[in-house]
Design a protein around this motif. Structure first.
Motif, PDB file in Angstrom:
ATOM      1  N   SER A 130     -46.322 -12.956  47.524  1.00 45.69           N
ATOM      2  CA  SER A 130     -47.438 -13.898  47.662  1.00 45.69           C
ATOM      3  C   SER A 130     -47.724 -14.623  46.350  1.00 45.69           C
ATOM      4  O   SER A 130     -48.296 -15.713  46.359  1.00 45.69           O
ATOM      5  N   LEU A 131     -47.316 -14.017  45.228  1.00 46.60           N
ATOM      6  CA  LEU A 131     -47.467 -14.679  43.925  1.00 46.60           C
ATOM      7  C   LEU A 131     -46.357 -15.690  43.674  1.00 46.60           C
ATOM      8  O   LEU A 131     -46.471 -16.522  42.782  1.00 46.60           O
ATOM      9  N   GLY A 132     -45.254 -15.559  44.427  1.00 45.39           N
ATOM     10  CA  GLY A 132     -44.126 -16.465  44.237  1.00 45.39           C
ATOM     11  C   GLY A 132     -42.839 -15.790  43.805  1.00 45.39           C
ATOM     12  O   GLY A 132     -41.855 -16.464  43.513  1.00 45.39           O
ATOM     13  N   ILE A 133     -42.827 -14.466  43.747  1.00 46.02           N
ATOM     14  CA  ILE A 133     -41.607 -13.734  43.382  1.00 46.02           C
ATOM     15  C   ILE A 133     -40.611 -13.851  44.534  1.00 46.02           C
ATOM     16  O   ILE A 133     -40.965 -13.688  45.694  1.00 46.02           O
ATOM     17  N   ASP A 134     -39.348 -14.114  44.195  1.00 44.90           N
ATOM     18  CA  ASP A 134     -38.313 -14.316  45.209  1.00 44.90           C
ATOM     19  C   ASP A 134     -37.718 -13.020  45.747  1.00 44.90           C
ATOM     20  O   ASP A 134     -37.365 -12.950  46.922  1.00 44.90           O
ATOM     21  N   ALA A 135     -37.548 -12.017  44.882  1.00 45.71           N
ATOM     22  CA  ALA A 135     -36.880 -10.779  45.293  1.00 45.71           C
ATOM     23  C   ALA A 135     -37.472  -9.614  44.518  1.00 45.71           C
ATOM     24  O   ALA A 135     -38.097  -9.799  43.472  1.00 45.71           O
ATOM     25  N   ALA A 136     -37.266  -8.411  45.067  1.00 46.47           N
ATOM     26  CA  ALA A 136     -37.805  -7.207  44.433  1.00 46.47           C
ATOM     27  C   ALA A 136     -36.773  -6.106  44.444  1.00 46.47           C
ATOM     28  O   ALA A 136     -35.953  -6.021  45.358  1.00 46.47           O
ATOM     29  N   GLN A 137     -36.821  -5.283  43.419  1.00 48.06           N
ATOM     30  CA  GLN A 137     -35.965  -4.101  43.370  1.00 48.06           C
ATOM     31  C   GLN A 137     -36.770  -2.967  42.776  1.00 48.06           C
ATOM     32  O   GLN A 137     -37.703  -3.186  42.019  1.00 48.06           O
ATOM     33  N   GLY A 138     -36.421  -1.756  43.162  1.00 49.47           N
ATOM     34  CA  GLY A 138     -37.097  -0.588  42.619  1.00 49.47           C
ATOM     35  C   GLY A 138     -36.871   0.612  43.510  1.00 49.47           C
ATOM     36  O   GLY A 138     -36.600   0.482  44.701  1.00 49.47           O
ATOM     37  N   PHE A 139     -36.977   1.783  42.918  1.00 44.98           N
ATOM     38  CA  PHE A 139     -36.785   3.016  43.665  1.00 44.98           C
ATOM     39  C   PHE A 139     -37.822   3.166  44.771  1.00 44.98           C
ATOM     40  O   PHE A 139     -37.595   3.866  45.741  1.00 44.98           O
ATOM     41  N   GLY A 140     -38.973   2.509  44.633  1.00 46.37           N
ATOM     42  CA  GLY A 140     -39.976   2.551  45.681  1.00 46.37           C
ATOM     43  C   GLY A 140     -39.542   1.819  46.940  1.00 46.37           C
ATOM     44  O   GLY A 140     -40.102   2.010  48.006  1.00 46.37           O
ATOM     45  N   LEU A 141     -38.529   0.976  46.801  1.00 49.75           N
ATOM     46  CA  LEU A 141     -37.978   0.255  47.947  1.00 49.75           C
ATOM     47  C   LEU A 141     -36.718   0.942  48.463  1.00 49.75           C
ATOM     48  O   LEU A 141     -36.563   1.136  49.655  1.00 49.75           O
ATOM     49  N   ALA A 142     -35.827   1.276  47.541  1.00 54.36           N
ATOM     50  CA  ALA A 142     -34.568   1.943  47.905  1.00 54.36           C
ATOM     51  C   ALA A 142     -33.857   2.358  46.625  1.00 54.36           C
ATOM     52  O   ALA A 142     -34.007   1.715  45.584  1.00 54.36           O
ATOM     53  N   ALA A 143     -33.091   3.410  46.722  1.00 52.76           N
ATOM     54  CA  ALA A 143     -32.265   3.831  45.596  1.00 52.76           C
ATOM     55  C   ALA A 143     -31.079   2.873  45.485  1.00 52.76           C
ATOM     56  O   ALA A 143     -30.652   2.293  46.485  1.00 52.76           O
ATOM     57  N   PRO A 144     -30.555   2.673  44.271  1.00 52.36           N
ATOM     58  CA  PRO A 144     -29.368   1.822  44.141  1.00 52.36           C
ATOM     59  C   PRO A 144     -28.248   2.370  45.026  1.00 52.36           C
ATOM     60  O   PRO A 144     -28.070   3.573  45.158  1.00 52.36           O
ATOM     61  N   ALA A 145     -27.520   1.454  45.650  1.00 50.55           N
ATOM     62  CA  ALA A 145     -26.437   1.862  46.545  1.00 50.55           C
ATOM     63  C   ALA A 145     -25.366   0.783  46.583  1.00 50.55           C
ATOM     64  O   ALA A 145     -25.638  -0.388  46.306  1.00 50.55           O
ATOM     65  N   PHE A 146     -24.175   1.180  46.930  1.00 51.54           N
ATOM     66  CA  PHE A 146     -23.096   0.223  47.140  1.00 51.54           C
ATOM     67  C   PHE A 146     -23.341  -0.484  48.472  1.00 51.54           C
ATOM     68  O   PHE A 146     -23.808   0.128  49.438  1.00 51.54           O
ATOM     69  N   ALA A 147     -23.019  -1.757  48.527  1.00 50.59           N
ATOM     70  CA  ALA A 147     -23.250  -2.539  49.741  1.00 50.59           C
ATOM     71  C   ALA A 147     -22.570  -1.898  50.949  1.00 50.59           C
ATOM     72  O   ALA A 147     -23.126  -1.881  52.048  1.00 50.59           O
ATOM     73  N   ALA A 148     -21.371  -1.372  50.758  1.00 48.25           N
ATOM     74  CA  ALA A 148     -20.649  -0.753  51.873  1.00 48.25           C
ATOM     75  C   ALA A 148     -21.414   0.447  52.429  1.00 48.25           C
ATOM     76  O   ALA A 148     -21.434   0.674  53.642  1.00 48.25           O
ATOM     77  N   GLU A 149     -22.068   1.202  51.544  1.00 45.90           N
ATOM     78  CA  GLU A 149     -22.858   2.349  52.003  1.00 45.90           C
ATOM     79  C   GLU A 149     -24.070   1.890  52.813  1.00 45.90           C
ATOM     80  O   GLU A 149     -24.399   2.473  53.839  1.00 45.90           O
ATOM     81  N   VAL A 150     -24.721   0.841  52.354  1.00 48.25           N
ATOM     82  CA  VAL A 150     -25.884   0.309  53.065  1.00 48.25           C
ATOM     83  C   VAL A 150     -25.444  -0.224  54.423  1.00 48.25           C
ATOM     84  O   VAL A 150     -26.083   0.042  55.440  1.00 48.25           O
ATOM     85  N   ALA A 151     -24.325  -0.947  54.456  1.00 45.54           N
ATOM     86  CA  ALA A 151     -23.817  -1.497  55.717  1.00 45.54           C
ATOM     87  C   ALA A 151     -23.473  -0.377  56.689  1.00 45.54           C
ATOM     88  O   ALA A 151     -23.785  -0.462  57.878  1.00 45.54           O
ATOM     89  N   ALA A 152     -22.837   0.689  56.198  1.00 47.27           N
ATOM     90  CA  ALA A 152     -22.468   1.811  57.068  1.00 47.27           C
ATOM     91  C   ALA A 152     -23.706   2.503  57.616  1.00 47.27           C
ATOM     92  O   ALA A 152     -23.765   2.842  58.804  1.00 47.27           O
ATOM     93  N   THR A 153     -24.719   2.693  56.771  1.00 50.76           N
ATOM     94  CA  THR A 153     -25.961   3.322  57.207  1.00 50.76           C
ATOM     95  C   THR A 153     -26.661   2.448  58.249  1.00 50.76           C
ATOM     96  O   THR A 153     -27.133   2.938  59.268  1.00 50.76           O
ATOM     97  N   SER A 154     -26.703   1.139  58.002  1.00 55.11           N
ATOM     98  CA  SER A 154     -27.346   0.213  58.946  1.00 55.11           C
ATOM     99  C   SER A 154     -26.610   0.216  60.280  1.00 55.11           C
ATOM    100  O   SER A 154     -27.240   0.212  61.334  1.00 55.11           O
ATOM    101  N   ALA A 155     -25.279   0.235  60.239  1.00 52.00           N
ATOM    102  CA  ALA A 155     -24.493   0.259  61.475  1.00 52.00           C
ATOM    103  C   ALA A 155     -24.748   1.558  62.247  1.00 52.00           C
ATOM    104  O   ALA A 155     -24.898   1.534  63.479  1.00 52.00           O
ATOM    105  N   ALA A 156     -24.842   2.676  61.536  1.00 52.30           N
ATOM    106  CA  ALA A 156     -25.122   3.948  62.183  1.00 52.30           C
ATOM    107  C   ALA A 156     -26.519   3.958  62.794  1.00 52.30           C
ATOM    108  O   ALA A 156     -26.715   4.453  63.906  1.00 52.30           O
ATOM    109  N   ASP A 157     -27.482   3.375  62.098  1.00 49.71           N
ATOM    110  CA  ASP A 157     -28.846   3.287  62.625  1.00 49.71           C
ATOM    111  C   ASP A 157     -28.885   2.442  63.894  1.00 49.71           C
ATOM    112  O   ASP A 157     -29.561   2.788  64.850  1.00 49.71           O
ATOM    113  N   LEU A 158     -28.147   1.348  63.896  1.00 50.34           N
ATOM    114  CA  LEU A 158     -28.102   0.486  65.075  1.00 50.34           C
ATOM    115  C   LEU A 158     -27.443   1.193  66.259  1.00 50.34           C
ATOM    116  O   LEU A 158     -27.854   1.020  67.410  1.00 50.34           O
ATOM    117  N   ALA A 159     -26.412   1.978  65.968  1.00 50.45           N
ATOM    118  CA  ALA A 159     -25.689   2.679  67.037  1.00 50.45           C
ATOM    119  C   ALA A 159     -26.558   3.731  67.710  1.00 50.45           C
ATOM    120  O   ALA A 159     -26.389   4.003  68.895  1.00 50.45           O
TER     121      ALA A 159
END
Length: 161
Positions: A130-159
């Motif tokens: 709301s202040l105008g920040i475009d993107a956010a990062q932090g452990f409060g949102l998610a731990a750092p991860a490889f994109a492939a791991e995130v994609a695999a987790t998302s695909a498993a969640d969808l399944a």
């Protein structure tokens, strides 16, 4: 910042860009706050790196050597606002509010994307947006991860949904 003046590093980047320009366009060269760089050298290196394809990010803006002068010399594509500024906002610190305002004005003048570091959760991310920040990062949102791991987790969640 010292890598900007490191001939062998710049030559390796140039070789990589020549070998795979598409991959090079997906890179982000992140300049940390730990060392100063002469404005002329920063500007020259930024132009060379930009011509090769990678985006340039100035990390930890608001701490160390990552200040307005270095941002203006480097003209980054991405301005990453230091977690200490975000923490200060969370704690109601007037100095942090001033720094955030300055960062947003600077990013707008540079046409740079803003990333808030150290975000504590979705509510804080929404407030920053709301202040105008475009993107956010932090452990409060998610731990750092490889994109492939995130994609695999998302695909498993969808399944399983």
């Amino acid at each position: 910042a010292p890598s900007l003046g490191d001939g062998p590093w710049m030559r390796r980047l140039a070789r990589g860009a020549a070998e795979d320009a598409d991959a090079c366009r997906r890179l982000i060269v992140e300049i940390t706050e730990t060392a100063a760089c002469a404005p002329e050298a920063a500007g020259a290196a930024r132009r060379v790196i930009g011509a090769m394809g990678p985006a340039v990010a100035l990390d930890d803006f608001g701490s160390g050597h990552a200040d307005a002068a270095s941002a203006e010399a480097l003209r980054p594509d991405i301005l990453k606002i230091d977690a200490s500024v975000i923490r200060g906002l969370r704690e109601g610190c007037d100095v942090a509010q001033t720094r955030m305002g300055e960062a947003l004005v600077l990013a707008e003048s540079l046409e740079a994307m803003t990333v808030a570091e150290g975000v504590a959760g979705a509510g804080e991310a929404a407030a920053l947006a709301s202040l105008g920040i475009d993107a956010a990062q932090g452990f409060g949102l998610a731990a750092p991860a490889f994109a492939a791991e995130v994609a695999a987790t998302s695909a498993a969640d969808l399944a399983t949904a």
